[in-house]
Design an enzyme around this catalytic site. Structure first.
Site, short mmCIF file in Angstrom:
data_model
loop_
_atom_site.label_atom_id
_atom_site.label_comp_id
_atom_site.label_asym_id
_atom_site.label_seq_id
_atom_site.Cartn_x
_atom_site.Cartn_y
_atom_site.Cartn_z
N ASP A 24 1.20 5.04 -0.25
CA ASP A 24 0.26 6.36 -0.22
C ASP A 24 0.81 7.10 -1.34
O ASP A 24 1.76 7.51 -1.21
CB ASP A 24 0.14 6.84 1.16
N HIS A 50 -6.46 9.73 -0.84
CA HIS A 50 -6.90 9.41 0.57
C HIS A 50 -6.13 10.19 1.89
O HIS A 50 -6.50 9.90 2.98
CB HIS A 50 -7.36 8.21 0.94
N HIS A 105 0.79 -1.38 0.08
CA HIS A 105 -0.10 -0.05 -0.02
C HIS A 105 0.90 1.16 -0.03
O HIS A 105 1.38 1.64 1.15
CB HIS A 105 -0.95 -0.09 1.27
N ASP A 164 -7.54 1.73 2.43
CA ASP A 164 -7.47 2.77 3.46
C ASP A 164 -8.09 3.97 3.22
O ASP A 164 -7.52 4.86 2.40
CB ASP A 164 -5.79 3.00 3.47
ZN LIG Z 1 -3.26 4.99 2.78
#
Ligand SMILES: [Zn+2]
Length: 1528
Positions: free
Chosen positions: A280, A600, A278, A390
């Site tokens: 970001d 996000h 994951h 997320d």
């Molecule tokens: Zn994230």
């Protein structure tokens, strides 16, 4: 099983022993930390590396610049930079900088056959590259510190060189992260230390055993209390240790293998393991660093795939794939291959993993639209599931949006973070607000970054909320962000637990497999209806207010620009396909940039300051691009805006008629009997340029009626209910009333603070007024709350903040001051200072004919850990409040009956929220706010927060906040609240843009593009279709929450309408929608979203539309009357029409043919009674975009020049045609203006006629056109035709000049046809130079070929670059030379500007000759002395080869340069100046000279920059040269 000796051990001691055995190795999280309790007990982990070798040389280089500067430096350039000596313990910083290491190792023959690793540790992330710069591996501080050089070293190569690119940031951004979860801003001064850099010999046997014991230990600790299997694992591990101690490693390994071979039962729970990382897209680091994080992580995964054929990796976010494609094409190629094999699996289908609450419905759809487009284009597949592990809550409209883009599966897990209630399912059917259902899975391990530990595996079973209903689940493993995804250790462990008794089955699998297994059991699943509310992180609806503001405004701006372009497309206002596609591409780019910021951690405001800065910068780019497009297409649609434009026009993008008082700083003419009010607000607060936004303090207010989805003239309308302000004084309290017949606002002052009470004027007979707010309250008052969350500062607003509510303590209050008192707008202001010197000015605004009371707040926010809200105690009884979400709305409770209700103390809503009882209520509208708190009847709108981490300056600046209240009778649907919220967002500001259009052009409002007859149906996207030519995509939704039938009326004729999905693919089951061409009927269920493709081939429509426009213009020009009968055979597709006009009526005619659809490069032929006089030319009106046609008529026929001699070549090529033409010209009966003709003749100017253009079969003089290229050329033409003035230098009239001699008709038109280059090559010299040039060109090509080979062979980039610069330089000189030759010998006057260019060219050529000669001598000298490396001119090579290189690489180009120079010089001396007559050629020449100059400059720069590159300009193997250099 052999468990000899185990019976003597007790549980605690045995487990302790095993733990010590596996401690301190790479398997424990912190390998350098010694476990004190294990002192003296042998740790097997220390045997992982048996032998280490230090580097032989280490050097470093700091990349200039900080964050993101790596993108500006090509790796190949860096490799040849001058590196300085370095050593272990060196510091690298500051945070976000990049440093390069160059390390040399010498591998002895003794390592042959051994597994050799490189070990690196600097506390930061880093990329390992080979001597050519290709990525080999990646390091992340905690999880990946080794790179496998070879599993079995061949022993051949002794010297190895590596480059290491150190990125000065860790997994979670820069510097040290504060200890608690309250992530602090990056410590920008932090420096990283090089702790380890060595070669080590890896013991794979020990590694296997360690992993075996590690997994056994996990099983022992986790299963001990519940399962015999735990004890078996413990005893096995213990026995293994005994064997290993006795050095019987093979036997120990067999023991473990036997244990792991004991299988599970058939019905055991199955986990589908998927590797995941994951990343970001921006968070505690910037977008720039994310690109490198992706490269490092994904490259590591590709490496693992080679060794672990079962390994499957899932990866989301098209944007990240796009970046890798752009910056790391090699990695992307490998990814593509693995995608093809089904092992690297793109998931999610979105552009980025977006925020689940704040983006609009259309943004959500575009996330998939652009994401799936990318996956389809690059990988030939579309993602089948939505993947968003997320984010901070999930909109209740997501199921329908997914369905609308063809997805019915969803994987996430964030709800496991909820603070109050545990979500009751891990697998369920999720039903959205419209009833759409999708299958949802939360990985029951409650994590997307698992590490293959036994503990997590068991948790994935025990924690599952759907035991008995579902027998499978996802297991997502791999470190996220900078952690680099799954590791070798994880894959090793997962191999051991694939199918072992005591644990669930853990199979490597795909999302597809998981969802298919779930779908087969879906009949057992429960259903969850409505939103998935995350009971945490609800401060993100408010943090980073400006990002949210930009997002809202740009979503709306995009909608508007797409609509304008759709109108332009469907009305075919002479769009050039290629140009239009470019503009559409720009719209796509704007969308993608907006979507990127919807990531996000960006739009929720949980990012660091640098990310916020990036986001603002991106928004500003989008804003400026959209403004550009808006202007272009407004101009196209409105026939351009001339200087004397005086008709104010406004555009309404909404699909309904809007009548509203708008405020604009544009001047609006006041017509008779109508009202325009000038308003002046406080001049201190406005007019400041704040982040690109400038709000005028002085503006006009005018009530206008705007047609739907189209342009309207701003015609001031008299308000039926003007707004008034009435002052009264009551017992020393100043008091005034503001009223507009719909609302009645009473303002009273209490200690300098205005207290408002608002009444709604009732439509019912029996009441006069209804009080909107509770008695004795202070509606609209500001409150400040302490805002200190427990965990995550920017993210969280904890429920206890509600208990710290304090009324704003105002100091230095000023006001209320009435600033405007009607009749169209009234406003008063109030300002004060509070807290730590924060201050605000609030304007309360009421407009005529409007049921809305507005507040405009300008606030300078300087608080720390405070939460600012505005509060309205509404006088209604409502158990639920309604909030707008994406394409719909939903209800949430106003009470706290249950823990689920209580947890929703701060909720999100979009443009509006409403609180109502059966007969009335109040709608609240905002322009960019998303956070709400409603308890009982008190509504609080969250305005600003002031968290200090991860952005220490979050929201510490000036804000412009616009919100409003709309009290209503009946329901909010019947009161039109939803449409009012749209109107407020589009027309609420005081800088509404008004266009000024020329009176002559503005004849009527543009056609309404699309409208509906049902108020519940809202059209939010009207855009040019993506795949289908000549089609629009229109998206609409039902906004009331009921069933709707509507007729959609189109402003264009659709030939075919079909329903499509959100990706614009026609729906299979849909037949064409019934249409009469201009409208169609639809049915929508509650909140249903529908998209339609409208094709419009219709040439007829376009022609008809244009014809009518043409007629209108004609009608005006000729002083009214119908001219339609004079326009014959109007057929634009064939670029042809015939126009018949009376010469005495038609004085001047000016048509923008672009507008009516002529392509710019066509001919216009006029055959009837029109004639043209150049004298009366309206040159002033000609625009520069070469798109307009001027037809001028006058009473007298103009003088027309006679055709003059042609170039000799033309004569030679076409003698017969020439003859024919000359005869024809001579024979024409010219009866007037011979004077002019002779004047022209006297001036010795000549026209070059191109026979092929001049002669149109037998009717060669039937028509006349002059092809003009720009205004200066046009001036030249006119100068030709007007006696007494001429300046012929710049003008080409040598072709395309056609006159109708008999009818005295000529047509001038500007087009983009390229000038015809007439070859008049006759003189011997020219031919000679041509030959010389050809020879030179051959040499030049030979030289280029040699360099190309050398570039490949060596790594001496500097030298090669220098040579390439010369190549370009020479090439441009050669072109320059060619251009000299290709002109006719019929020269005109010497032209001074051109002369200037030429002299400059000679000058440059001379420098070239000089430089080349010097370089050649130097090269030869150095070649003989073998000193080339010293001056950085290349590699050590043998002399013979160097001489060859020198001759090919320098001598031939030198020859070319000399030739050029000589040639130029000759021309100069002969006194010839070429008559170019071609402005375009001039431009090319100028450009070439610029290129030359840049090349020389670039070369100089390279030489200066790399003057010391002797240290480096050798390839990795030439150590001897190095030694030689060192001696020097
Ligand atoms: Zn994230």
């Amino acid at each position: 099983m052999s468990t000899t000796g185990s019976q003597h051990k007790n549980k605690a001691a045995t487990l302790g022993r095993i733990k010590c055995f596996i401690s301190r190795g790479p398997l424990s999280k912190n390998p350098t930390q010694l476990n004190k309790k294990c002192d003296g007990i042998p740790s097997f982990a220390s045997q992982l590396y048996t032998e280490t070798l230090p580097f032989t040389r280490l050097e470093k280089w700091k990349l200039p610049g900080g964050n993101g500067s790596w993108q500006k430096f090509p790796v190949h350039d860096i490799l040849s930079e001058v590196f300085l000596p370095a050593n272990l313990g060196d510091k690298f910083g500051p945070v976000w900088s990049t440093h390069w290491l160059k390390v040399h190792f010498n591998l002895p023959k003794t390592l042959e056959g051994k597994e050799v690793h490189l070990r690196f540790s600097s506390g930061s992330e880093a990329t390992l590259r080979d001597f050519q710069g290709s990525v080999l591996g990646a390091f992340s501080p905690d999880f990946r510190n080794e790179y496998i050089i070879s599993k079995e070293w061949s022993g051949n190569e002794s010297d190895i060189v590596y480059f290491i690119e150190i990125a000065c940031n860790g997994m979670f951004g820069g510097g040290m992260i504060a200890d608690n979860l309250n992530i602090s801003p990056p410590d920008e001064a932090f420096e990283y230390t090089l702790q380890r850099l060595e070669i080590a010999v890896f013991n794979r046997v020990a590694y296997k055993l360690l992993n075996d014991v590690d997994v056994l230990y996990g099983m022992a600790t986790e299963l001990l209390e519940t399962d015999h299997r735990g004890y078996q694992a413990m005893y096995t591990a213990n026995e293994m240790i005994n064997l290993i101690t006795e050095n019987k490693t093979q036997k120990a390994g067999q023991l473990a293998d036997a244990f792991f071979a004991e299988k599970n039962g058939d019905k055991v729970h199955t986990l589908i393991a998927m590797g995941h990382c994951h990343i970001d897209t921006a968070w505690l680091w910037t977008y720039d660093e994310t690109i490198r994080k992706c490269a490092r992580s994904w490259h590591s995964q590709l490496q693992l795939m080679k060794d672990y054929p079962e390994f499957v990796f899932t990866c989301s976010q098209a944007q990240q794939f796009y970046w890798i494609k752009k910056y790391y094409p090699e990695i992307f190629t490998n990814i593509k291959e693995m995608v093809k094999q089904g092992r690297f699996i793109p998931v999610g289908g979105t552009w980025v993993e977006l925020d689940g609450l704040l983006p609009s419905g259309e943004s959500f759809i575009r996330q998939f639209f652009y994401g799936q487009q990318f996956f389809q284009k690059e990988f030939g597949m579309k993602c089948k599931e939505f993947w968003l592990p997320d984010t901070f809550g999930y909109s209740g409209q997501i199921p329908q949006i997914l369905k609308h883009v063809g997805i019915d599966r969803f994987l996430t897990q964030k709800l496991s973070w909820s603070m109050v209630n545990k979500f009751p399912h891990h697998n369920f059917i999720w039903e959205g607000i419209d009833g759409s259902q999708v299958l949802v899975h939360f990985p029951p391990g409650d994590s997307y970054t698992m590490t293959a530990s036994v503990k997590e595996i068991l948790k994935s079973v025990t924690n599952s909320q759907d035991k008995g209903r579902v027998n499978c689940g996802a297991y997502l493993f791999g470190h996220g962000d900078g952690g680099g995804g799954p590791t070798m250790e994880m894959l090793e462990k997962l191999r051991r637990v694939r199918n072992v008794d005591g644990l669930p089955k853990v199979e490597m699998g795909t999302p597809d497999k998981l969802f298919e297994m779930l779908a087969s059991e879906s009949r057992n699943l429960c259903k969850w209806v409505g939103e998935l509310y995350l009971e945490l992180h609800n401060g993100t609806y408010t943090s980073q207010a400006k990002i949210k503001w930009y997002n809202r405004k740009l979503e709306q701006f995009l909608m508007e620009v797409e609509l304008i372009m759709a109108i332009a497309y469907s009305t075919d206002c002479a769009l050039q396909e290629e140009e239009f596609r470019k503009d559409l591409h720009l719209v796509d780019k704007c969308w993608k940039r907006l979507l990127l910021n919807q990531f996000h951690d960006v739009i929720p405001g949980s990012c660091i300051e640098r990310v916020k800065d990036d986001a603002w910068r991106i928004y500003k780019c989008v804003w400026s691009d959209l403004t550009k497009l808006q202007t272009i297409y407004n101009n196209k649609l409105l026939f351009g805006a001339a200087d004397n434009a005086n008709v104010p026009v406004i555009f309404n993008p909404l699909c309904w008629e809007v009548t509203q008082v708008i405020c604009s700083s544009s001047a609006i003419p006041q017509s008779v009997n109508s009202t325009v009010q000038t308003v002046v607000l406080d001049d201190k607060c406005f007019d400041e340029e704040e982040e690109g936004r400038k709000l005028p303090h002085k503006f006009v207010a005018v009530l206008v009626k705007m047609v739907p989805t189209g342009y309207s003239q701003v015609i001031p309308v008299e308000p039926s209910l003007p707004v008034t302000v009435r002052k009264t004084t009551n017992n020393n309290t100043s008091l005034f009333n503001m009223s507009n017949g719909k609302l009645n606002l009473k303002v009273e002052t209490l200690n300098g603070i205005p207290v408002e009470s608002l009444a709604l004027v009732s439509s019912r007979q029996d009441y006069n007024e209804v009080e909107v707010f509770k008695k004795d309250t202070k509606p609209g008052m500001f409150y400040v709350f302490d805002d200190v969350p427990l965990f995550w500062d920017s993210w969280d607003a904890m429920d206890y903040h509600l208990e710290t509510r304090k009324e704003l303590e105002c100091r230095d209050t000023s006001g209320p001051i009435i600033l405007a008192d009607g009749p169209l707008l009234s406003a008063y202001k109030w300002s004060c200072t509070f807290g730590s010197s924060s201050n605000f000015t609030r304007y309360t605004i009421m407009r005529a004919d409007s049921p809305i009371l507005e507040y405009f707040l300008i606030i300078d926010w300087k608080e720390s850990h405070k939460f600012l809200k505005v509060e309205f105690p509404v006088d209604v009884l409502a158990r639920e409040a309604t909030y707008e979400i994406q394409y719909g709305h939903l209800q949430r409770p106003t009470h706290i009956n249950t823990s689920w209700d209580m947890a929703k103390f701060e909720v999100s809503g979009h443009k509006w929220m409403d609180i109502s009882q059966a007969d009335r209520g109040v709608t609240f509208i905002t322009d960019s706010k998303y956070g709400w708190h409603v308890r009982d009847n008190v509504v609080q709108l969250s305005l600003l927060r002031s968290p200090k981490s991860p952005d220490g300056n979050c929201d510490m600046h000036k804000h412009y906040i616009h919100y409003a209240i709309l009290p209503h009778e009946g329901t909010f649907q019947s009161a039109g609240s939803i449409r009012k919220a749209y109107e407020f967002n589009f027309f609420g500001a005081n800088d509404v843009s008004i266009l000024n259009v020329d009176q002559d052009y503005w004849k009527r409002g543009m056609t309404n593009m699309v409208t509906t007859d049902n108020e519940a149906v809202i059209l939010e996207a009207i855009k040019v279709a993506y795949q289908v030519n000549r089609a629009l995509c229109i998206r609409m939704y039902e906004s009331f929450g009921g069933s709707a039938r509507a007729r959609v009326n189109l402003g264009f004729s659709a030939t075919k309408i079909e329903e499509c999905d959100g990706l614009e693919n026609p729906l299979d089951e849909s037949k064409y929608v019934d249409t009469d061409g201009n409208s169609f009927q639809i049915r929508l269920n509650p909140f249903q979203i529908k998209s339609f493709l409208h094709s419009f081939d219709n040439q007829s429509f376009r022609d008809a539309e244009k014809l009518s426009k043409f007629q209108e213009i004609l009608s005006v020009e000729t002083g009214g009357g119908n001219n339609s009968d004079k326009i014959k055979n109007f057929h634009l597709k064939l670029n042809h029409f015939e126009l018949q006009c009376d010469s005495d009526k038609l004085i001047k005619h000016f048509v923008n043919f672009n507008t009516i659809g002529f392509p710019n490069d066509g001919y216009v032929t006029i055959n009837e009674d029109l004639f043209l006089a150049p004298e009366s030319y309206c040159v002033d009106s000609l625009s520069n975009d070469l798109s307009e046609v001027v037809i001028v008529t006058c009473d007298e026929a103009p003088a027309l020049p006679k055709c003059c001699p042609w170039g000799k070549l033309s004569r030679w090529l076409h003698p017969e045609l020439c003859k024919k033409f000359e005869n024809a010209s001579e024979n024409l009966n010219l009866n007037e203006n011979l004077l002019l003709r002779s004047k022209i003749s006297e001036s010795r100017h000549k026209f070059y006629w191109h026979p092929l253009n001049c002669i149109n079969e037998n009717k060669m003089v039937e028509t006349a056109t002059i092809n003009l290229y720009n205004q200066s050329e046009l001036d030249g033409i006119i100068a030709q035709l007007i006696p007494g003035s001429f300046c012929f230098d710049d003008v080409l009239v040598s072709h395309d000049l056609k006159f109708d001699w008999q009818k005295n008709v000529a047509l001038f038109y500007c087009g983009q046809s390229w000038p015809y280059n007439e070859f008049g090559v006759t003189n011997v010299e020219t031919v000679m130079y041509g030959g010389c040039l050809s020879l030179s060109a051959v040499f030049l090509l030979a030289g280029i070929a040699v360099y190309a080979i050398r570039l490949k062979q060596t790594h001496c980039h500097i030298h090669t670059w220098i040579e390439l610069f010369y190549m370009i330089s020479l090439l441009s000189l050669a072109v320059f030379c060619i251009l000299h030759i290709n002109f006719p010998e019929d020269h005109l006057d010497f032209c001074s500007l051109y002369h200037l260019f030429s002299v400059f060219g000679y000058f440059v050529s001379a420098i070239g000759v000089f430089t080349w000669a010097t370089l050649l001598s130097l090269e030869l000298f150095l070649a003989f002395k073998d000193l080339r490396p010293v001056v950085g001119l290349g590699c050590k090579q043998n002399v013979k080869r160097l001489i060859f290189n020198a001759i090919c690489g320098h001598f031939f180009p030198l020859l070319v340069t000399c030739c050029t120079f000589a040639y130029s010089f000759y021309w100069k001396n002969t006194g010839y100046c070429v008559n170019t007559d071609l402005a375009a050629v001039r431009i090319i020449l100028a450009a070439l000279l610029v290129v030359n100059t840049i090349c020389f400059g670039g070369t100089l720069y390279l030489i200066l920059r790399h003057r010391r590159c002797a240290m480096l300009a050798v390839d990795n193997k030439s150590t001897q040269s190095n030694q030689r250099l060192n001696q020097l």
